[in-house]
Design a protein around this motif. Structure first.
Motif, PDB file in Angstrom:
ATOM      1  N   GLU A  77       0.831  -1.209   0.000  1.00 40.94           N
ATOM      2  CA  GLU A  77       0.000   0.000   0.000  1.00 40.94           C
ATOM      3  C   GLU A  77       0.865   1.259   0.000  1.00 40.94           C
ATOM      4  O   GLU A  77       0.570   2.225  -0.721  1.00 40.94           O
ATOM      5  CB  GLU A  77      -0.926  -0.012   1.215  1.00 40.94           C
ATOM      6  CG  GLU A  77      -2.113   0.924   1.095  1.00 40.94           C
ATOM      7  CD  GLU A  77      -3.145   0.657   2.170  1.00 40.94           C
ATOM      8  OE1 GLU A  77      -2.792   0.780   3.375  1.00 40.94           O
ATOM      9  OE2 GLU A  77      -4.286   0.314   1.832  1.00 40.94           O
TER      10      GLU A  77
ATOM     11  N   LEU B 229       2.390   1.620  -3.411  1.00 45.99           N
ATOM     12  CA  LEU B 229       1.382   2.039  -4.379  1.00 45.99           C
ATOM     13  C   LEU B 229       1.166   3.553  -4.304  1.00 45.99           C
ATOM     14  O   LEU B 229       1.028   4.216  -5.338  1.00 45.99           O
ATOM     15  CB  LEU B 229       0.061   1.309  -4.130  1.00 45.99           C
ATOM     16  CG  LEU B 229      -1.106   1.684  -5.050  1.00 45.99           C
ATOM     17  CD1 LEU B 229      -0.766   1.393  -6.503  1.00 45.99           C
ATOM     18  CD2 LEU B 229      -2.382   0.938  -4.629  1.00 45.99           C
TER      19      LEU B 229
ATOM     20  N   THR C  67      -0.091   1.130 -12.243  1.00 43.60           N
ATOM     21  CA  THR C  67      -0.907   1.559 -11.105  1.00 43.60           C
ATOM     22  C   THR C  67      -2.145   0.692 -10.987  1.00 43.60           C
ATOM     23  O   THR C  67      -2.514   0.234  -9.892  1.00 43.60           O
ATOM     24  CB  THR C  67      -1.312   3.037 -11.262  1.00 43.60           C
ATOM     25  OG1 THR C  67      -0.139   3.840 -11.324  1.00 43.60           O
ATOM     26  CG2 THR C  67      -2.162   3.486 -10.085  1.00 43.60           C
ATOM     27  N   SER C  68      -2.798   0.429 -12.111  1.00 41.93           N
ATOM     28  CA  SER C  68      -3.992  -0.414 -12.097  1.00 41.93           C
ATOM     29  C   SER C  68      -3.665  -1.829 -11.625  1.00 41.93           C
ATOM     30  O   SER C  68      -4.387  -2.414 -10.805  1.00 41.93           O
ATOM     31  CB  SER C  68      -4.601  -0.461 -13.503  1.00 41.93           C
ATOM     32  OG  SER C  68      -5.708  -1.333 -13.534  1.00 41.93           O
TER      33      SER C  68
ATOM     34  N   ARG D 206      -2.841  -1.836  -7.897  1.00 43.90           N
ATOM     35  CA  ARG D 206      -4.065  -1.654  -7.101  1.00 43.90           C
ATOM     36  C   ARG D 206      -4.734  -3.014  -6.893  1.00 43.90           C
ATOM     37  O   ARG D 206      -5.239  -3.315  -5.805  1.00 43.90           O
ATOM     38  CB  ARG D 206      -5.031  -0.705  -7.820  1.00 43.90           C
ATOM     39  CG  ARG D 206      -4.809   0.765  -7.538  1.00 43.90           C
ATOM     40  CD  ARG D 206      -6.072   1.566  -7.788  1.00 43.90           C
ATOM     41  NE  ARG D 206      -5.860   2.977  -7.494  1.00 43.90           N
ATOM     42  CZ  ARG D 206      -5.661   3.909  -8.404  1.00 43.90           C
ATOM     43  NH1 ARG D 206      -5.641   3.588  -9.690  1.00 43.90           N
ATOM     44  NH2 ARG D 206      -5.484   5.169  -8.058  1.00 43.90           N
ATOM     45  N   THR D 207      -4.733  -3.805  -7.947  1.00 38.99           N
ATOM     46  CA  THR D 207      -5.296  -5.156  -7.856  1.00 38.99           C
ATOM     47  C   THR D 207      -4.531  -5.991  -6.835  1.00 38.99           C
ATOM     48  O   THR D 207      -5.119  -6.767  -6.072  1.00 38.99           O
ATOM     49  CB  THR D 207      -5.254  -5.850  -9.229  1.00 38.99           C
ATOM     50  OG1 THR D 207      -6.002  -5.068 -10.169  1.00 38.99           O
ATOM     51  CG2 THR D 207      -5.853  -7.241  -9.160  1.00 38.99           C
TER      52      THR D 207
ATOM     53  N   GLU E 110      -5.582  -4.841  -3.394  1.00 40.37           N
ATOM     54  CA  GLU E 110      -6.939  -5.325  -3.129  1.00 40.37           C
ATOM     55  C   GLU E 110      -6.938  -6.813  -2.782  1.00 40.37           C
ATOM     56  O   GLU E 110      -7.684  -7.258  -1.898  1.00 40.37           O
ATOM     57  CB  GLU E 110      -7.828  -5.069  -4.348  1.00 40.37           C
ATOM     58  CG  GLU E 110      -8.180  -3.597  -4.556  1.00 40.37           C
ATOM     59  CD  GLU E 110      -8.814  -3.333  -5.913  1.00 40.37           C
ATOM     60  OE1 GLU E 110      -9.003  -4.313  -6.677  1.00 40.37           O
ATOM     61  OE2 GLU E 110      -9.125  -2.161  -6.203  1.00 40.37           O
TER      62      GLU E 110
END
Length: 285
Positions: A153, A156, A193-194, A197-198, A201
């Motif tokens: 996190e 990110l 970034t996408s 993020r996964t 998550e």
């Protein structure tokens, strides 16, 4: 207890699977950190490979957590079966009821002899031992996953900040006829970034799933200890098993109700998160 025949093997399988998954996760987190700090350049092809690797890791994570949930639920079923059997043998059989008409003492001796054939203490001790095995694995994984989640996190956030910086440069370059290199970097950072993020998550989901299973193990453990004390109560000196059971129930009825309330909440949380596992368990009988 037939449902628990391969329990130990499955626990070891879950432990090993978590270790393998952790290596994959650490690889992704390390890459995230290097991209966030601009230490590593990555192209479209490499990003495709990493994205596929992450997707496979997430698929494996779901399978591992489902197996862990299955183990926890099978332990609960075995505990429930033991509780039903324990409750059942506390009642007189038809023959014992008939004998009690003439001699309550003899009927209780018959009942005591019958109940001693059931190794409830050994069965409950086995359930507690197996519960401790999976608890140890899941607690260890939760601690490691929490550290991984916090690092991922934080990295990110750094990656997002880097992308913002690139976007600002891109805006400036666009006003001055554009820069193909910046456009390409921005596109890669957007995809990165996408993807990460996964990753974060998935780590959040892993933590939530582990917490759900640990909460259920905690309340199920209380139930198993409660049943252990009930069985121990049957051994009170000079008191027959029927009376000992009544004494224990009178002293622990509120505790039993509290356990049932907590179990209902824990079971509801498990059903929401692991509905598919419950359906398979019901189908398997």
């Amino acid at each position: 207890m037939a449902r628990l025949q391969v329990f130990d093997t499955k626990v070891e399988r879950v432990r090993a699977a978590f270790e393998d998954l952790r290596q994959e996760t650490e690889h992704s987190i390390d890459l995230l950190g290097r991209i966030a700090s601009a230490e590593t350049a990555i192209d479209e092809a490499e990003l495709d490979i990493e994205n596929s690797r992450l997707a496979e890791a997430i698929r494996r994570q779901e399978a591992i957590l489902a197996t862990a949930a299955d183990l926890v639920l099978r332990l609960d079923e075995a505990t429930g079966d033991t509780a039903v059997a324990l409750d059942g043998i506390k009642r007189f059989t038809r023959l014992e009821h008939f004998v009690a008409f003439f001699s309550m003492r003899k009927a209780r001796r018959m009942q005591h002899t019958r109940t001693m054939k059931h190794l409830f203490s050994a069965r409950l001790e086995e359930l507690l031992s197996k519960s401790g095995e999976i608890l140890h694995v899941l607690e260890g994984e939760r601690a490691l996953a929490r550290r991984e989640q916090q690092k991922a996190e934080a990295d990110l956030v750094r990656l997002i900040e880097r992308r913002k910086g690139t976007a600002s440069l891109l805006d400036l370059a666009a006003a001055q006829a554009g820069d193909a290199g910046l456009f390409a970097e921005e596109a890669l950072l957007e995809r990165s970034t996408s993807m990460f993020r996964t990753l974060v998550e998935s780590l959040n989901d892993r933590l939530a799933s582990l917490q759900t299973l640990l909460a259920k193990l905690a309340v199920d453990g209380r139930q198993r200890l409660f049943l252990c004390r009930a069985v121990e109560g049957w051994g009170l000196a000079g008191v027959g098993p029927e009376v000992a059971g009544d004494v224990h129930a009178a002293g622990g009825s509120e505790q039993a109700r509290d356990i049932q309330r907590r179990k209902a909440r824990a079971d509801d949380a498990v059903a929401r998160r692991f509905g598919g596992v419950l359906e398979k368990l019901d189908t398997s009988g």
